[in-house]
Design a protein around this motif. Sequence first.
Motif, PDB file in Angstrom:
ATOM      1  N   THR A  11       0.766  -1.160   0.038  1.00 48.19           N
ATOM      2  CA  THR A  11       0.026   0.087   0.013  1.00 48.19           C
ATOM      3  C   THR A  11       0.929   1.153  -0.008  1.00 48.19           C
ATOM      4  O   THR A  11       1.904   1.408   0.726  1.00 48.19           O
ATOM      5  N   VAL A  12       0.761   2.206  -0.987  1.00 49.09           N
ATOM      6  CA  VAL A  12       1.524   3.451  -1.091  1.00 49.09           C
ATOM      7  C   VAL A  12       0.710   4.391  -0.492  1.00 49.09           C
ATOM      8  O   VAL A  12      -0.599   4.488  -0.896  1.00 49.09           O
ATOM      9  N   CYS A  13       1.288   5.013   0.616  1.00 47.39           N
ATOM     10  CA  CYS A  13       0.356   5.949   1.181  1.00 47.39           C
ATOM     11  C   CYS A  13       0.734   7.495   0.743  1.00 47.39           C
ATOM     12  O   CYS A  13       1.995   7.690   0.845  1.00 47.39           O
ATOM     13  N   ARG A  14      -0.231   8.518   1.058  1.00 46.86           N
ATOM     14  CA  ARG A  14       0.080   9.830   0.946  1.00 46.86           C
ATOM     15  C   ARG A  14       0.721  10.280   2.259  1.00 46.86           C
ATOM     16  O   ARG A  14       0.826   9.430   3.496  1.00 46.86           O
ATOM     17  N   PRO A  15       1.440  11.639   2.322  1.00 49.80           N
ATOM     18  CA  PRO A  15       2.135  11.933   3.858  1.00 49.80           C
ATOM     19  C   PRO A  15       1.051  11.706   4.891  1.00 49.80           C
ATOM     20  O   PRO A  15       1.249  11.510   5.992  1.00 49.80           O
ATOM     21  N   GLU A  16      -0.280  11.819   4.582  1.00 53.90           N
ATOM     22  CA  GLU A  16      -1.375  11.943   5.580  1.00 53.90           C
ATOM     23  C   GLU A  16      -1.981  10.439   6.016  1.00 53.90           C
ATOM     24  O   GLU A  16      -2.734  10.252   6.890  1.00 53.90           O
ATOM     25  N   ARG A  17      -1.316   9.556   5.388  1.00 53.57           N
ATOM     26  CA  ARG A  17      -1.309   8.021   5.394  1.00 53.57           C
ATOM     27  C   ARG A  17      -2.795   7.464   4.879  1.00 53.57           C
ATOM     28  O   ARG A  17      -3.152   6.406   5.510  1.00 53.57           O
ATOM     29  N   THR A  18      -3.086   8.181   3.991  1.00 53.53           N
ATOM     30  CA  THR A  18      -4.499   7.681   3.246  1.00 53.53           C
ATOM     31  C   THR A  18      -3.755   7.043   1.948  1.00 53.53           C
ATOM     32  O   THR A  18      -2.641   7.252   1.432  1.00 53.53           O
ATOM     33  N   ALA A  19      -4.587   5.927   1.384  1.00 44.36           N
ATOM     34  CA  ALA A  19      -3.947   4.992   0.485  1.00 44.36           C
ATOM     35  C   ALA A  19      -3.962   5.701  -0.958  1.00 44.36           C
ATOM     36  O   ALA A  19      -4.981   6.146  -1.324  1.00 44.36           O
ATOM     37  N   LEU A  20      -2.919   5.789  -1.417  1.00 49.10           N
ATOM     38  CA  LEU A  20      -2.920   6.097  -2.819  1.00 49.10           C
ATOM     39  C   LEU A  20      -2.776   4.969  -3.976  1.00 49.10           C
ATOM     40  O   LEU A  20      -3.851   5.283  -4.949  1.00 49.10           O
ATOM     41  N   LEU A  21      -2.229   3.925  -3.759  1.00 47.63           N
ATOM     42  CA  LEU A  21      -2.660   2.726  -4.506  1.00 47.63           C
ATOM     43  C   LEU A  21      -2.090   1.467  -3.804  1.00 47.63           C
ATOM     44  O   LEU A  21      -1.296   1.517  -2.651  1.00 47.63           O
TER      45      LEU A  21
END
Length: 67
Positions: A11-21
């Motif tokens: 899981t690749v996450c954005r800085p705020e820890r929401t999933a990007l892909l």
Amino acid sequence: MLRGPTDEYITVCRPERTALLQGLLPRAILDDFLNARLVRQDGPEDDRRVTFFRLTNDGRMQGRLRG
């Protein structure tokens, strides 16, 4: 990353820890990223067999160049 027998569930996450892909990634690709010093392990594997990796400065720069 959740370790599997041949693939890793990433899981690749954005800085705020929401999933990007997210999805399965062959271990060889993660090993390539590690060998190129684009990512680094961020702590030990936990009891759920989850390991966190973070982009290195080089990884961030490469992402900016390709993004």
